[in-house]
Design an enzyme around this catalytic site. Structure first.
Site, PDB file in Angstrom:
ATOM      1  N   SER A  85       7.084-103.306  51.593  1.00  0.00           N
ATOM      2  CA  SER A  85       7.988-104.465  51.617  1.00  0.00           C
ATOM      3  C   SER A  85       7.212-105.768  51.793  1.00  0.00           C
ATOM      4  O   SER A  85       6.114-105.791  52.344  1.00  0.00           O
ATOM      5  CB  SER A  85       8.984-104.342  52.766  1.00  0.00           C
ATOM      6  OG  SER A  85       9.716-103.147  52.656  1.00  0.00           O
TER       7      SER A  85
HETATM    8  N1  SAH Z   1       8.123 -98.451  54.985  1.00  0.00           N
HETATM    9  C1  SAH Z   1       7.250 -98.375  53.826  1.00  0.00           C
HETATM   10  C2  SAH Z   1       7.900 -98.834  52.540  1.00  0.00           C
HETATM   11  C3  SAH Z   1       8.945 -97.915  52.108  1.00  0.00           C
HETATM   12  S1  SAH Z   1       9.409 -97.889  50.396  1.00  0.00           S
HETATM   13  C4  SAH Z   1       5.954 -99.119  54.040  1.00  0.00           C
HETATM   14  O1  SAH Z   1       5.777 -99.774  55.077  1.00  0.00           O
HETATM   15  O2  SAH Z   1       5.088 -99.045  53.152  1.00  0.00           O
HETATM   16  C5  SAH Z   1      10.654 -96.622  50.569  1.00  0.00           C
HETATM   17  C6  SAH Z   1      10.069 -95.239  50.787  1.00  0.00           C
HETATM   18  O3  SAH Z   1      11.152 -94.358  51.044  1.00  0.00           O
HETATM   19  C7  SAH Z   1       9.350 -94.701  49.566  1.00  0.00           C
HETATM   20  O4  SAH Z   1       8.064 -94.304  49.920  1.00  0.00           O
HETATM   21  C8  SAH Z   1      10.202 -93.500  49.151  1.00  0.00           C
HETATM   22  O5  SAH Z   1       9.463 -92.437  48.585  1.00  0.00           O
HETATM   23  C9  SAH Z   1      10.848 -93.106  50.459  1.00  0.00           C
HETATM   24  N2  SAH Z   1      12.108 -92.342  50.326  1.00  0.00           N
HETATM   25  C10 SAH Z   1      13.055 -92.443  49.365  1.00  0.00           C
HETATM   26  N3  SAH Z   1      14.048 -91.570  49.578  1.00  0.00           N
HETATM   27  C11 SAH Z   1      13.735 -90.892  50.719  1.00  0.00           C
HETATM   28  C12 SAH Z   1      14.371 -89.851  51.460  1.00  0.00           C
HETATM   29  N4  SAH Z   1      15.533 -89.289  51.081  1.00  0.00           N
HETATM   30  N5  SAH Z   1      13.745 -89.391  52.581  1.00  0.00           N
HETATM   31  C13 SAH Z   1      12.568 -89.917  52.992  1.00  0.00           C
HETATM   32  N6  SAH Z   1      11.910 -90.895  52.319  1.00  0.00           N
HETATM   33  C14 SAH Z   1      12.493 -91.390  51.202  1.00  0.00           C
END
Ligand code: SAH
Length: 235
Positions: A85
């Site tokens: 983000s």
């Molecule tokens: N917090 C992260 C950014 C997250 S982007 C950082 O600091 O870099 C959103 C993330 O959620 C992605 O990596 C994606 O693969 C994950 N995601 C999507 N659906 C999900 C689910 N059902 N359970 C766990 N993770 C999930």
């Protein structure tokens, strides 16, 4: 003169070219500028949140070819359809969570591990779940290499939460579900707080959910946001 091998790019090439001490200074001044111009200027005032954003090496959490952009005012791709983000959004969500050194925190969507690293410096332990195995493994490696010992990464489906470690004082969701998953509300301790982008597809709002001591729920919409939609897991 120190020559950088051709495979080094971004901050790594920069480090090789100018040496660790001056590069360290340059990157800490890039972080200082990021905090001043993108975060404090937009109203984030919690001094602990600002301190941690100044201290966390965001460039270490992005792929080598993105490192030169690590302190820019934008989200960056980290592979597998995920993004780290925008720094301001990390700061805003962290401030909204009201973190405290005694808390156990659950994060959904580990991605690069950057948000988990930020929370790890403000709370007692971070449990974080990532659905993509390669991202979970990459984040685990980065966090260990940087010495964050109070983060546990698990590959799995965030819709289920982490019942074995519940209840949590705080929950942060960093992928957008269409609605706040029931399991997460249940795994929040009374008196706890959850921050999540919520909405169908790309129409999302940042929500703060408070669970009062008597279990009553209060929900507040804070701002429109755009996050990677949360993938349906094995619900
Ligand atoms: N917090 C992260 C950014 C997250 S982007 C950082 O600091 O870099 C959103 C993330 O959620 C992605 O990596 C994606 O693969 C994950 N995601 C999507 N659906 C999900 C689910 N059902 N359970 C766990 N993770 C999930």
């Amino acid at each position: 003169m120190l020559r950088s091998p051709p495979q080094l790019v971004g901050a790594a090439a920069f480090l090789a070219a100018v040496g660790p001490v001056r590069a360290g200074d340059a990157l800490s001044s890039a972080r200082e500028r990021m905090v001043r111009e993108q975060i404090a200027s937009r109203g984030i005032g919690n001094p602990e949140v600002l301190r941690v954003l100044r201290a966390t090496p965001r460039h270490q959490f992005v792929p080598p070819d993105e490192q030169a952009l690590a302190y820019d005012d934008c989200a960056l791709p980290i592979g597998y359809g995920a993004t780290i983000s925008q720094p301001y959004i990390v700061a805003l969500m962290t401030e909204l969570l009201l973190p405290d050194p005694c808390q156990r925190v659950l994060e959904i969507g580990t991605g690069s591990g950057y948000q988990a690293a930020v929370l790890a410096q403000l709370t007692s332990h971070v449990y974080t779940i990532e659905i993509v195995p390669e991202l979970a493994e990459g984040a685990r490696r980065t966090l260990a290499a940087l010495g964050y010992t109070n983060v546990t990464v698990r590959q799995g489906d965030g819709y289920r939460g982490w019942p074995e470690q519940a209840p949590f004082d705080r929950i942060m969701v960093t992928a957008a579900p269409p609605e706040i998953p029931q399991a997460l509300t249940e795994q929040l301790r009374p008196g706890g707080r959850l921050v999540a982008p919520v909405g169908p597809g790309w129409e999302q709002e940042l929500i703060v959910l408070e669970k009062r001591a008597d279990g009553a729920i209060r929900r507040t919409a804070v701002a429109p946001v755009i996050f990677v939609p949360m993938r349906p897991g094995s619900r």
